[in-house]
Design a protein around this motif. Structure first.
Motif, PDB file in Angstrom:
ATOM      1  N   VAL A  60       0.846  -1.201   0.000  1.00 24.39           N
ATOM      2  CA  VAL A  60       0.000   0.000   0.000  1.00 24.39           C
ATOM      3  C   VAL A  60       0.881   1.252   0.000  1.00 24.39           C
ATOM      4  N   GLN A  61       1.859   1.279   0.907  1.00 23.28           N
ATOM      5  CA  GLN A  61       2.786   2.412   0.962  1.00 23.28           C
ATOM      6  C   GLN A  61       3.790   2.392  -0.197  1.00 23.28           C
ATOM      7  N   LYS A  62       3.993   1.215  -0.797  1.00 22.62           N
ATOM      8  CA  LYS A  62       4.968   1.002  -1.883  1.00 22.62           C
ATOM      9  C   LYS A  62       6.397   1.370  -1.452  1.00 22.62           C
ATOM     10  N   ILE A  63       6.799   0.775  -0.323  1.00 15.59           N
ATOM     11  CA  ILE A  63       8.147   0.967   0.239  1.00 15.59           C
ATOM     12  C   ILE A  63       8.817  -0.402   0.304  1.00 15.59           C
ATOM     13  N   LEU A  64      10.097  -0.448  -0.068  1.00 11.57           N
ATOM     14  CA  LEU A  64      10.866  -1.695  -0.014  1.00 11.57           C
ATOM     15  C   LEU A  64      11.884  -1.589   1.126  1.00 11.57           C
ATOM     16  N   ALA A  65      11.992  -2.666   1.911  1.00 10.65           N
ATOM     17  CA  ALA A  65      12.986  -2.701   2.998  1.00 10.65           C
ATOM     18  C   ALA A  65      13.957  -3.842   2.725  1.00 10.65           C
ATOM     19  N   ILE A  66      15.242  -3.590   2.942  1.00  8.14           N
ATOM     20  CA  ILE A  66      16.270  -4.634   2.769  1.00  8.14           C
ATOM     21  C   ILE A  66      17.106  -4.677   4.047  1.00  8.14           C
ATOM     22  N   GLY A  67      17.277  -5.883   4.596  1.00  8.19           N
ATOM     23  CA  GLY A  67      18.133  -6.062   5.773  1.00  8.19           C
ATOM     24  C   GLY A  67      19.433  -6.724   5.357  1.00  8.19           C
TER      25      GLY A  67
END
Length: 1143
Positions: free
Chosen positions: A64-71
């Motif tokens: 929904v926010q269209k955010i990608l997270a990478i750890g």
């Protein structure tokens, strides 16, 4: 460490009180300059990190926010929104991030780490912070699952148990699913760790649990027992549901996929081996590599997608890692450049019980991020707008320029945009969340990176963003094909012969000069027109330094031109341009006169952008390889490039394409050499060499000096020896090995690495030890290398009354020497008459190798470098027009020429230990400051801040310091990096207006600021990650489904997992740690509308909570009042008829 710091501060105070006041004030220096720059103008903070997350380990996406997270494996967290919106956070423990889960559309993220801790991040502030943490003590976390719009997080463990965490309070529920209860008697052995948890899309009360051994359990949360168990004899890696909740798919370690009906016991309804060869006799297909992950996504009008990573057959040796997309009957195998870490399918809906409608796949590779368009035929990839290609080839050096000319970025962008690849998806980049910052900082900034494969990349770094502008391949100038006899030696093929060592750039004239690791210098001009160069112009230079015979420095070679104590002005009259006759002496039996790389002999087509103007190569002399170039400078106003190594320096006139000067370091001193140098005997095997400086001797060597490109013979067989420090000076050739994990075999030698990477000879690879830097006696094995240059209009000699063009040379033994430059008049004369350069003696001696020099005018303002404005070199008009263009150009744009004759200048000299300010033309030292006693400086720059100029230093012990000029008052000293590694040492650079950068990993650039103004405005400049977006509507159940059931079943998880029903969890199981980023974090959050909204929402929540509490309190008070009145009434009735004395 702290003691040492305090002592250092005290030392600094002593220095200020003792050595900073004028050491010697001449008659003209009694007017002290009022310094406007103060310590309150400085503050150090990190601004932004760019590049590919180093060693990524996990990934999540908020649809929904269209955010990608990478750890990453080092506990870093990188968040990406629309191009230009990115954020970096770090878990304090540094443990690897094993899984990430967004609270979809809530502005929060859960991270699970390898140290068995779970963290809740608040993304509603510009710098995300941890709200809560939970550390498990007795269990190891293996898998997490957070259902959409639920506050209960399922955590699977290595023992096979599942714990449930309330995400709001970060407390454990007493409800636990124990492994033995889940499998009961279906298996005699332990089922292994939990590898998957997810709820049935149509029934939240049913949970599917996958155990590593191959058992899958459908668990009924309400009845607390297993409904069904599914067993398969191969280990499970992942599980995925069909959106209708009637089927699920498992991926296995033998390369198979099994599809199961939820109610079907026993066997899977279908077994697929996507990459297995099917035998004809109906036997099982041969096993393949494990399928590490599978996703099952449905479409409303068409076949479902099955997307998987891994599963290739074992006989495909050397095959690249693949992502397989199965859609109906077609199977597409998409090859990747690097191993796949994780992938995610992006779908139109966040609801798991609706048709998924997948439109893209994000594939996280070890060293790249790829997004595939599923909606177009052939599955093209999207063009990646993030700056993730910094490490395409390992970075070997960097330069940073703030406040560039405004037309520069558009010019580079226009030539760079033609280099783009074709065939990308036509659609918009799908990761498009967040908003850009509202920064007011508008000056252009450019970062240039030099790479191991010889490429140079220009990046637009304005307004804390980063975007690649243009890429230059310097290796095109050389022949890549090696001769047949060289192919046998595989040793040389692993090296990086084209690696960039140092870069010099003049932003105003757009002239670029790069020095390569193979002792070559390439000079480029910028052009907007395409041109084909028939013959690449080449100059060959012999640089040699031997002290065999102190009495006659010119040795026995052909009556040296420069044998006098003060050499005659070193023009080379016999070199008026590259002669085209072949050289006869390049086939010497001892391997002399051969460069390390062969310049191409075929015509070179040069696209618009940077085009090679001249190549300068150092050649082998007497069978020994040339020493690496340690310093480089360029001045477009004078038309000169100067470079130096451990033997000496050479000045090249790139207008006339000649060598103007070639001197050994000793010859710069003339008869005033302060060092008692020991004569050095030649090696027995070598034939006697022709003196100190072969290039300036006799006509016999003029052919070698300047040959046509066709006559160059090269041999790469000796390259390995050069890299490993073979040949003369092997002892001095310290290996400068970059710890690029991406390419461990990249080795750069540096005798005196540029900008003070001198300390790179430490065996333990840390810079904590001090290095003795004696300037009184020359080290037995150290030559005096040239460590830095500075062109300026200045007073060449003591007592001069006029300013003339000068070149200042700094050496590794702390000496600054001056050379006067005599230039012919501009126009036609500049093409024909020689440039004359003459050493004028020593300016100053400082402790430690010279890092940086700069000049101030009599008011204390920084003297800008002279330059000529850019002009189009490939003018198509006839010669007369071209001449007019040339004549129009001013020779110098240096304000210092307008100074009155009686006015003075100040030279600022910074070495790796101390700084001095010298008044010119009297050449008296008026200020000196010892910057560090126990360590040494790796990088120093004299930079322009908005309040004035200062010296910025980065020390090997991790301190960043600034000093005022000319007074050298310490303004800032921050212990920034406790441990400095080789990469940071090589790539750290300061630039104007309080900006600095370095490579913090092989793939990432960290930018920092030391300016108070930028620190204050940083919050505004940073982008917003969270933007208020409506959550899409849930799928419509339809009339009949509502009537007869069969739609999605909801579950009151609160009732099941809450404390009333489930009780409290064991206290020793996990420990709750409140995070630093609670409401306090909110207060410091962005002042933008989103921050206000977030704060308002939190305030409302709090107010609601308080109102709720008030309600409860009022109700309780009313109840107690009621009971009181009741009691009072009863009492009254009881006592109504009693007399007072009966009580």
């Amino acid at each position: 460490m702290k003691k040492f710091n305090i002592r250092k501060v005290l030392d600094g105070l002593k220095e200020v009180s003792s050595s900073t006041p004028s050491v010697q004030v001449g008659p003209q220096e009694n007017h002290l300059i009022q310094e406007t720059i103060q310590s309150e103008h400085f503050q150090l903070c990190k601004t932004v990190r760019h590049g590919f997350p180093y060693q990524p380990s996990s990934m999540a996406f908020d649809p929904v926010q269209k955010i990608l997270a990478i750890g990453t494996q080092s506990g870093a967290l990188r968040l990406f929104g629309r191009p230009g919106v990115e954020c970096y956070c770090q878990h304090e423990t540094g443990a690897a991030v094993i899984q990430l889960q967004f609270l979809i559309n809530e502005g929060a993220l859960v991270s699970a780490l390898a140290d068995d801790s779970v963290h809740l991040w608040n993304l509603r502030q510009k710098r995300p912070a941890i709200l809560h943490s939970l550390k498990f003590n007795r269990e190891r976390i293996t898998f997490c699952h957070l259902p959409f719009q639920s506050k209960w997080l399922y955590i699977g463990t290595e023992r096979g148990n599942i714990h449930i965490v309330n995400v709001e309070s970060f407390t454990l529920s007493g409800y636990v699913i124990m492994w033995n209860k889940a499998i009961e008697l279906s298996s005699k052995a332990h089922p292994g760790p939990v590898v998957h948890i997810s709820d049935n899309p149509m029934d939240e009360g049913k949970l599917i649990i996958g155990f590593e051994s191959g058992i899958v359990v459908l668990w009924d949360l309400k009845s607390k027992k297993a409904d069904y168990r599914y067993t398969y004899d191969e280990a499970i890696h992942s599980v995925a549901w069909h959106h209708e909740g009637k089927q699920f798919i498992c991926s296995h370690s033998d390369g198979t996929l099994t599809i199961w009906n939820v109610r079907g016991q026993g066997k899977p309804i279908q077994t697929i081996t996507p990459h297995g060869k099917q035998p004809k006799d109906g036997k099982k297909p041969e096993p393949c590599k494990p399928i590490l992950k599978v996703e099952y996504k449905t479409t409303r009008n068409g076949e479902p997608f099955i997307i998987l990573s891994g599963g290739l057959s074992y006989d495909t040796v050397g095959r690249r890692p693949c992502l397989t997309v199965m859609h109906g009957k077609s199977t597409a195998v998409l090859e990747m450049d690097y191993p796949i870490v994780d992938f995610l399918t992006l779908c139109e809906t966040p609801y798991p019980n609706d048709f998924q409608e997948p439109y893209a796949v994000v594939v996280l590779l070890e060293k790249d991020l790829v997004v595939i368009d599923l909606a177009q035929n052939g599955y093209p990839i999207f063009e990646n707008p993030y700056p993730l290609t910094i490490h395409e080839s390992p970075v070997t050096c960097c330069e940073y320029f703030a406040d560039c000319p405004v037309d520069l970025i558009p010019a580079l962008y226009s030539v760079g945009s033609r280099q783009k690849r074709q065939g990308y998806s036509k659609k918009e980049w799908p990761i498009s969340g967040g908003n850009w910052g509202q920064g007011t900082q508008s000056y252009p900034e450019i970062i240039i990176t030099g790479h191991a494969d010889g490429t140079v990349k220009f990046w637009d770094a304005s307004a804390i963003m980063l975007q690649v502008l243009y890429k230059l391949k310097t290796a095109k100038v050389f022949d890549r094909n090696r001769s047949k006899e060289d192919k046998g030696s595989t040793e040389t093929s692993d090296e990086d012969p084209f690696a960039i060592q140092i870069m010099a750039w003049c932003p105003e004239s757009r002239m670029l000069c790069v020095a390569g690791v193979s002792a070559n210098v390439i000079i480029y001009r910028f052009s907007k027109l395409e041109v084909t160069t028939e013959v690449v112009q080449l100059l060959e230079v012999r640089m040699q330094y031997e002290l065999n015979d102190m009495e006659s420095p010119e040795g026995g070679g052909g009556g040296g031109e420069h044998s006098s104590a003060h050499p005659t002005p070193g023009a080379s009259p016999q070199t008026s341009g590259p002669p085209s006759h072949p050289s006869t002496s390049s086939n010497n039996s001892d391997g002399g006169n051969i460069p390390c790389l062969k310049v191409r002999s075929t015509p070179l087509k040069q696209s618009p952008g940077y085009q090679v103007d001249l190549v300068v190569q150092l050649v082998w002399v007497s069978g020994e390889p040339p020493q690496q170039i340690t310093s480089l400078a360029l001045n477009s106003s004078y038309g000169l490039v100067v470079f130096g190594n451990s033997n000496g320096l050479a000045v090249v006139d790139y207008v006339q394409k000649t060598v103007v000067l070639n001197l050994g370091t000793v010859e710069l001193y003339g008869s005033n050499d302060p060092y008692q140098r020991q004569p050095r005997s030649p090696r027995k095997t070598r034939q006697p060499s022709g003196g100190l400086c072969d290039i300036n001797e006799g006509s016999a060597t003029s052919e070698d000096r300047c040959k046509s490109p066709t006559s160059v013979l090269t041999s790469n067989s000796n390259l390995q020896q050069f890299y490993n420090g073979g040949g003369r000076g092997a002892k001095m050739s310290r290996k400068l090995s970059l710890p690029t994990e991406l390419k461990p075999d990249l080795v750069l030698l540096s005798v005196c690495p540029p900008r003070g990477a001198n300390p790179l000879d430490h065996r333990d690879n840390s810079f904590s030890r001090s290095r003795s830097s004696s300037v009184t006696s020359i080290d037995k094995e150290a030559k005096e290398a040239v460590s830095s240059f500075h062109f300026s209009e200045s007073f060449a000699r003591k007592g001069d009354s006029t300013l003339t063009p000068c070149l200042y040379v700094g050496t590794s033994l702390g000496t600054v020497l001056a050379l006067a430059i005599t230039l012919p008049p501009a126009g036609e004369q500049r093409q024909l008459q020689p440039v004359i350069i003459a050493p004028t003696g020593m300016l100053v001696r400082v402790k430690g190798s010279i890092m940086r020099m700069a000049f101030l005018d009599s008011t204390g303002a920084l003297v800008p470098h002279a330059f000529e404005p850019w002009f189009e070199p490939n003018v198509t008009a006839d010669g007369e027009e071209r001449e007019k263009v040339r004549k129009r150009r001013p020779v110098s744009v240096s304000p210092s020429t307008s100074q009155d004759l009686n006015e003075s200048q100040y030279a600022v000299v910074c070495s790796e230990k101390q700084a001095k300010v010298i008044s010119l033309p009297s050449q008296t030292c008026i200020y000196k400051h010892s910057i560090t006693e126990t360590s040494f400086i790796l990088r120093a720059d004299v930079v322009q801040m908005s309040q004035g100029a200062c010296v910025a230093c980065f020390c090997a012990n991790g301190h960043i310091m600034t000093l005022s000029v000319p007074g050298l008052r310490p303004l800032m000293d921050v212990n920034y990096l406790p441990l400095t590694d080789m990469r940071i040492a090589r790539t750290f650079c300061f630039t104007n207006l309080g900006q600095a950068m370095y490579l913090c990993s092989p793939t990432e650039i960290q930018r920092i600021t030391y300016s108070q103004d930028i620190c204050e405005n940083l919050q505004e400049m940073l982008g917003e990650l969270f933007t208020p977006v409506e959550t899409p509507e849930a799928p419509n159940r339809g009339f009949f489904k509502g009537l007869f059931g069969g739609g999605a079943q909801s579950l009151d998880r609160e009732e099941l997992f809450g404390e009333i029903a489930a009780g409290k969890a064991s206290r020793s199981l996990a420990q709750h740690i409140p995070g630093p980023g609670g409401i306090e974090g909110m207060k410091g959050a962005a002042s933008g509308i989103v921050g206000d909204l977030a704060r308002a929402r939190i305030a409302l929540d709090e107010r609601g909570q308080k109102l709720g509490e008030l309600d409860e309190r009022t109700a309780a008070m009313m109840a107690s009042a009621d009971s009181f009145s009741k009691h009072a009434h009863d009492m009254m009735l009881k006592c109504k008829d009693k007399k007072w004395y009966q009580f």
